[in-house]
Design a protein around this motif. Structure first.
Motif, PDB file in Angstrom:
ATOM      1  N   ASN A  80       0.776  -1.235   0.000  1.00  0.00           N
ATOM      2  CA  ASN A  80       0.000   0.000   0.000  1.00  0.00           C
ATOM      3  C   ASN A  80       0.813   1.295   0.000  1.00  0.00           C
ATOM      4  O   ASN A  80       0.260   2.373   0.152  1.00  0.00           O
ATOM      5  N   VAL A  81       2.126   1.192  -0.143  1.00  0.00           N
ATOM      6  CA  VAL A  81       2.892   2.408  -0.439  1.00  0.00           C
ATOM      7  C   VAL A  81       3.208   2.462  -1.941  1.00  0.00           C
ATOM      8  O   VAL A  81       2.911   3.437  -2.624  1.00  0.00           O
ATOM      9  N   SER A  82       3.740   1.358  -2.452  1.00  0.00           N
ATOM     10  CA  SER A  82       4.130   1.357  -3.867  1.00  0.00           C
ATOM     11  C   SER A  82       2.950   1.160  -4.811  1.00  0.00           C
ATOM     12  O   SER A  82       3.018   1.524  -5.976  1.00  0.00           O
ATOM     13  N   SER A 137       0.219   1.887 -21.738  1.00  0.00           N
ATOM     14  CA  SER A 137       0.114   0.487 -22.103  1.00  0.00           C
ATOM     15  C   SER A 137       0.476  -0.456 -20.948  1.00  0.00           C
ATOM     16  O   SER A 137       1.271  -0.116 -20.068  1.00  0.00           O
ATOM     17  N   ARG A 139       2.344  -2.709 -21.277  1.00  0.00           N
ATOM     18  CA  ARG A 139       3.780  -2.957 -21.436  1.00  0.00           C
ATOM     19  C   ARG A 139       4.608  -2.099 -20.490  1.00  0.00           C
ATOM     20  O   ARG A 139       5.762  -2.415 -20.218  1.00  0.00           O
ATOM     21  N   GLY A 140       4.024  -1.024 -20.023  1.00  0.00           N
ATOM     22  CA  GLY A 140       4.707  -0.193 -19.037  1.00  0.00           C
ATOM     23  C   GLY A 140       4.240  -0.464 -17.616  1.00  0.00           C
ATOM     24  O   GLY A 140       5.023  -0.410 -16.681  1.00  0.00           O
ATOM     25  N   CYS A 157       9.126 -14.565 -13.671  1.00  0.00           N
ATOM     26  CA  CYS A 157       9.573 -13.180 -13.848  1.00  0.00           C
ATOM     27  C   CYS A 157       8.618 -12.282 -13.091  1.00  0.00           C
ATOM     28  O   CYS A 157       8.252 -11.204 -13.544  1.00  0.00           O
ATOM     29  N   LEU A 161       9.436  -4.898  -9.085  1.00  0.00           N
ATOM     30  CA  LEU A 161      10.293  -3.726  -9.156  1.00  0.00           C
ATOM     31  C   LEU A 161       9.851  -2.814 -10.291  1.00  0.00           C
ATOM     32  O   LEU A 161       9.483  -3.272 -11.365  1.00  0.00           O
ATOM     33  N   ARG A 162       9.912  -1.540 -10.004  1.00  0.00           N
ATOM     34  CA  ARG A 162       9.553  -0.540 -11.000  1.00  0.00           C
ATOM     35  C   ARG A 162      10.566  -0.556 -12.151  1.00  0.00           C
ATOM     36  O   ARG A 162      10.222  -0.293 -13.280  1.00  0.00           O
ATOM     37  N   LYS A 163      11.825  -0.841 -11.842  1.00  0.00           N
ATOM     38  CA  LYS A 163      12.864  -0.817 -12.857  1.00  0.00           C
ATOM     39  C   LYS A 163      13.774  -2.017 -12.686  1.00  0.00           C
ATOM     40  O   LYS A 163      14.224  -2.308 -11.581  1.00  0.00           O
ATOM     41  N   ASP A 164      14.063  -2.684 -13.791  1.00  0.00           N
ATOM     42  CA  ASP A 164      14.910  -3.867 -13.713  1.00  0.00           C
ATOM     43  C   ASP A 164      15.492  -4.128 -15.097  1.00  0.00           C
ATOM     44  O   ASP A 164      14.821  -4.664 -15.966  1.00  0.00           O
ATOM     45  N   ASN A 165      16.734  -3.710 -15.283  1.00  0.00           N
ATOM     46  CA  ASN A 165      17.378  -3.915 -16.583  1.00  0.00           C
ATOM     47  C   ASN A 165      18.424  -5.022 -16.539  1.00  0.00           C
ATOM     48  O   ASN A 165      19.521  -4.895 -17.062  1.00  0.00           O
ATOM     49  N   THR A 166      18.063  -6.133 -15.911  1.00  0.00           N
ATOM     50  CA  THR A 166      18.987  -7.266 -15.913  1.00  0.00           C
ATOM     51  C   THR A 166      18.601  -8.215 -17.052  1.00  0.00           C
ATOM     52  O   THR A 166      17.793  -9.111 -16.893  1.00  0.00           O
ATOM     53  N   ASP A 169      13.885  -8.367 -21.368  1.00  0.00           N
ATOM     54  CA  ASP A 169      12.635  -8.282 -20.613  1.00  0.00           C
ATOM     55  C   ASP A 169      11.669  -9.353 -21.120  1.00  0.00           C
ATOM     56  O   ASP A 169      10.786  -9.097 -21.932  1.00  0.00           O
TER      57      ASP A 169
ATOM     58  N   ARG B 139       9.424   1.351 -22.759  1.00  0.00           N
ATOM     59  CA  ARG B 139       8.628   0.236 -23.288  1.00  0.00           C
ATOM     60  C   ARG B 139       7.191   0.665 -23.577  1.00  0.00           C
ATOM     61  O   ARG B 139       6.486   0.015 -24.335  1.00  0.00           O
ATOM     62  N   ARG B 219       3.296  12.470  -2.967  1.00  0.00           N
ATOM     63  CA  ARG B 219       2.516  11.763  -3.962  1.00  0.00           C
ATOM     64  C   ARG B 219       1.031  11.993  -3.743  1.00  0.00           C
ATOM     65  O   ARG B 219       0.260  12.161  -4.680  1.00  0.00           O
ATOM     66  N   SER B 324      17.681  -1.593  -7.814  1.00  0.00           N
ATOM     67  CA  SER B 324      16.288  -1.414  -7.407  1.00  0.00           C
ATOM     68  C   SER B 324      16.103  -2.130  -6.087  1.00  0.00           C
ATOM     69  O   SER B 324      16.484  -3.301  -5.966  1.00  0.00           O
ATOM     70  N   ASP B 356      11.223   5.912  -8.007  1.00  0.00           N
ATOM     71  CA  ASP B 356      11.143   4.640  -8.729  1.00  0.00           C
ATOM     72  C   ASP B 356      11.820   3.494  -7.977  1.00  0.00           C
ATOM     73  O   ASP B 356      12.022   2.421  -8.545  1.00  0.00           O
ATOM     74  N   SER B 390      16.838  -5.545  -7.839  1.00  0.00           N
ATOM     75  CA  SER B 390      17.492  -5.729  -9.128  1.00  0.00           C
ATOM     76  C   SER B 390      18.931  -5.237  -9.032  1.00  0.00           C
ATOM     77  O   SER B 390      19.190  -4.139  -8.539  1.00  0.00           O
ATOM     78  N   SER B 392      20.657  -4.444 -11.523  1.00  0.00           N
ATOM     79  CA  SER B 392      20.826  -3.339 -12.464  1.00  0.00           C
ATOM     80  C   SER B 392      19.468  -2.742 -12.792  1.00  0.00           C
ATOM     81  O   SER B 392      18.725  -3.265 -13.610  1.00  0.00           O
ATOM     82  N   ALA B 393      19.162  -1.645 -12.116  1.00  0.00           N
ATOM     83  CA  ALA B 393      17.840  -1.045 -12.272  1.00  0.00           C
ATOM     84  C   ALA B 393      17.690  -0.419 -13.649  1.00  0.00           C
ATOM     85  O   ALA B 393      16.727  -0.659 -14.349  1.00  0.00           O
ATOM     86  N   LEU B 397      23.567  -4.385 -18.245  1.00  0.00           N
ATOM     87  CA  LEU B 397      24.613  -5.317 -17.807  1.00  0.00           C
ATOM     88  C   LEU B 397      25.910  -5.125 -18.582  1.00  0.00           C
ATOM     89  O   LEU B 397      26.999  -5.182 -18.010  1.00  0.00           O
ATOM     90  N   LEU B 405      23.867 -11.161 -13.476  1.00  0.00           N
ATOM     91  CA  LEU B 405      22.468 -11.385 -13.870  1.00  0.00           C
ATOM     92  C   LEU B 405      21.744 -12.387 -12.977  1.00  0.00           C
ATOM     93  O   LEU B 405      20.590 -12.190 -12.585  1.00  0.00           O
ATOM     94  N   LYS B 409      17.744 -12.920 -11.709  1.00  0.00           N
ATOM     95  CA  LYS B 409      16.904 -13.712 -12.602  1.00  0.00           C
ATOM     96  C   LYS B 409      17.142 -15.196 -12.371  1.00  0.00           C
ATOM     97  O   LYS B 409      18.287 -15.620 -12.165  1.00  0.00           O
TER      98      LYS B 409
END
Ligand code: FAD
Ligand code: FAD
Lengths: 440, 440
Positions: A80-82, A137, A139-140, A157, A161-166, A169, B139, B219, B324, B356, B390, B392-393, B397, B405, B409
């Protein structure tokens, strides 16, 4: 926030499946068992959510086994925060909506079928809907997915997390893939805070040019509080009146527009909205309008737009097109078709998510007729392709539209799609005959 | 809107490539020729944009041929109603930003490296940045891509449509794939209308708990006009003062917060903001604050946050982590590390995109030392994995982080990534040794 619609069976009148087996697993493990079993024995499977899809994606074509998410309806967690909601794929959208609204958030997705459709089905079709303009979308907003692959492997998966570039996707592969690449078993989705003030204006416009100018004015003057911009033509209003007995709340007009604002300051929003209304009424872009600020009236106005599908289905057989088109040409197709079809059609109507360039074009007739179909297709698709539009903006391809993919995508794209299908489902057991064109 | 940063060479100090060939094609056809040629001859290629990446993704490891987008800097089209920008991949972000702002729009992406980074590089890294909180992920905002595949095939998915559900969304494969699956040659991106009112508040907070509470309050009270919520700790401020001679604009505090609002009504926004400031100052969440409404002061305040990277690089060798984490544990890692490292580090700092859940954790030392590295890793990654964070947010990589990774994952995901790589680049010529872990 919007009205429930009644059972949707007529919508799917053309696709009656013939499966003898319907399975309703409760857990991802059970889904994994089913797929492992089917994979070993080359048995085909059709994933099914709320069965509200518009393109016959969730009904078996021959003897596919239906794997329904109806019993996978548990909420796993809500922060309930995020605002991150994690739930099983079979949760009904409206129930999720109620759940998070009680906690001060909204689901970033809303559509007329909310009373029946499942969140897994929404993700599998990459549904757009009524809040797309504001929250964008899936997708976001979808943060994570759990998916069972064709061979029964569980792919987790399900991050929050709001962001995850490992790495790549992977969840994106399954969003919008209509059950052809894997079965979605759980979803993690980011819910935005519930706006404290919601207003709906319902307006009549004298022409489509005025609808477009109203949109531009509105985007400029309402800015970040604009949360929906829907339109419908006079024919839609006629059908909604005729079949559902809903009254038009403003003077009769060639076009109607529904504008929703959602913001954090009621006073500010009302001020912005009244400035906007003054402007569009004063300049003649809008000839008449009504404003709703209370829940009941808001629902009433939304019902006019949301129940069009239902009204159409009561009008006879419905030919349905869901197109993305450049805004300035969007309605020309409806006018063109009306002239082209003349008395062969009962009604030719246009409505949709104008703010996203998305036209729902529907043609009704007493009954299905191959000759009417021949007048409609490929005409509609060719017209759309000439505008570099999309022949399926939000409904997907499923069984009914799979062979028109080529109007919106080049052969290289089609080839890569086929390679992805072969990689993820080498035996072709997942929703066969769907999404990808029949190979010739 | 934000300040330019100076050359970024120190950031990449550990990766000096050794390529003998640098190619700078001007068109997608030229890129296709290059790849076709390289593919036939098994020559490896490293795509390169502005070379601002943080993980050594754009520099060759051995003798890869660099394919730079530096000369692919043409804007193809801009639609001033829809806000859709189509351009070549080598356009510099700041130039695009200027171009669309002159036309009443903004690019939905902004980051400290904007003066050098290319839009193709941004998409290839799925960059997050300073506007992520408001406009979401690439995305959702990237509508289409043109990509040259490993064998030189041009894949044209360069649509400008807001919605298009015709088959699998192939562009998603390339967003965030760091040049390992294809070379992005053109981008279609949706630019939101430029907000008419922008305000920045810079605040001092007595503790991290207060930072979090300020975020929640903010917020709730600022709602849809909130466009950035960044934080930095006192160590960051010290370094920015020491190395860049930027003065702290508020009373010294353990933490600082930068809040940006972007809205369509200056009066309304100012009112909301002052209500919020009254609340947080009154309740002691914030001890001191300053507000900027004019461009010059806004830039000045943003510089404090945006130039931290630069200040750090002047402090010595920098160990960088981009994580993250759940908000309530986000800063614990910085405190833990500070205690763990003691005098072995010069500085341990924490800052980032708090809104984020994204922490930039940086440790500086006189010079690189394997023993310090051993104290940091895998400690930082294990700590993050325990919180299901994460590793890497947003930075990706590349070469430097590819072997971590697995902390974020599961093996099934890794396997599918490897299968995708094999499908799209069977000869492994695209940015080898990057993104995917070294096979063992
Ligand atoms: C009145 C009405 C209004 C609508 N409005 C909109 C709208 O505004 N926007 C819009 O985009 N759509 C709209 N739709 C279409 C439809 O509601 C959406 O496509 C919805 O997302 C489908 O969800 P569902 O659970 O009913 O899926 P189903 O119809 O059961 O399935 C749809 C497809 O997804 C697959 N699928 C379902 N569940 C899973 C799963 N767990 N894993 C993998 N694949 C799965 C099925 O195999 C099928 O291919 C509307 C439909 C109706 C009847
Ligand atoms: C001061 C500073 C601030 C930063 N702030 C942020 C931030 O807030 N958020 C954030 O996410 N990142 C940030 N970064 C990191 C970096 O700027 C981004 O990752 C940026 O998007 C990289 O763009 P580039 O053009 O410089 O790419 P490069 O560094 O040249 O390349 C990055 C990767 O993308 C690949 N690539 C580049 N172009 C293409 C192409 N056309 N096709 C295929 N692959 C390609 C390369 O091979 C490489 O793997 C920052 C960096 C600096 C120096």
């Amino acid at each position: 926030m919007h009205l429930e619609t009644s059972p949707l069976v007529p919508v799917l009148r053309t696709d009656s499946g013939s499966s003898k087996v319907l399975l309703r697993p409760r857990t991802s493990q059970e889904v994994a068992h089913i797929l492992r079993y089917c994979h070993e024995r080359n048995l085909a499977v059709s994933p099914q959510g709320g069965n509200t899809g518009m393109v016959g994606g969730s009904t078996p074509v021959f003897d596919e086994i239906i794997v329904s998410t109806a019993l996978m309806n548990q909420i796993v967690s809500f922060h309930n925060v995020s605002g991150v909601l994690v739930c099983q794929a079979g949760c009904v959208l409206e129930e999720l909506s109620r759940y998070v609204e009680e906690r001060g958030f909204v689901v970033p997705l809303d559509l007329g079928a909310k009373g029946s459709c499942h969140i897994g089905g929404n993700v599998a079709t990459n549904a757009g809907g009524l809040r797309f303009l504001r929250y964008g979308s899936l997708r976001g907003t979808v943060l994570g997915l759990e998916v069972v692959l064709a061979d029964g492997t569980i792919l987790n998966c399900l991050t929050s997390l709001r962001k995850d570039n490992t790495g790549y996707d992977l969840k994106q592969l399954f969003i919008g893939s209509e059950g052809t690449l894997g079965v979605i078993t759980a979803v993690s989705i980011l819910c935005p805070p519930k706006p404290s003030a919601v207003n709906v204006a319902f307006l009549g416009c004298p022409g489509f040019a005025e609808v477009l100018q109203t949109f531009c004015t509105c985007r400029g003057m309402l800015g970040e509080i604009l949360s929906a911009f829907e339109f419908m033509d006079a024919e839609c209003m006629k059908l909604v009146g005729l079949h559902l007995h809903l009254a038009c709340p403003v003077q009769e007009s060639p076009f109607y527009v529904l504008i929703e604002t959602s913001g954090s300051g009621a006073g500010h929003d009302a001020e912005k909205l009244s400035g906007f209304l003054e402007q569009v009424l004063g300049s003649g872009l809008v000839t008449d309008g009504t404003l709703a600020t209370d829940q009941r009236r808001i629902k009433m106005l939304w019902a006019l737009r949301e129940r069009i599908t239902e009204a159409l289905s009561r009008d006879g057989y419905v030919y349905k097109y869901d197109l993305s088109l450049p805004l300035d040409r969007l309605y020309d197709l409806v006018s063109d078709l009306r002239a082209r079809l003349g008395l062969h059609a009962k009604h030719v109507v246009g409505y949709g998510h104008l703010g996203d360039g998305n036209l729902h074009l529907n043609v009704t007739a007493e009954a299905f007729s191959p000759s009417l179909l021949g007048t409609l297709e490929p005409y509609v698709y060719e017209w759309t392709a000439r505008q570099r539009g999309s022949v399926s903006a939000e409904h997907g391809l499923g069984f009914k539209k799979k062979d028109v993919l080529g109007y919106s995508k080049p052969p290289e794209a089609l080839q890569l799609m086929q390679q992805l299908k072969a990689l993820l489902d080498p035996k072709g057991i997942l929703n066969p005959y769907k999404t990808l064109p029949t190979r010739t």
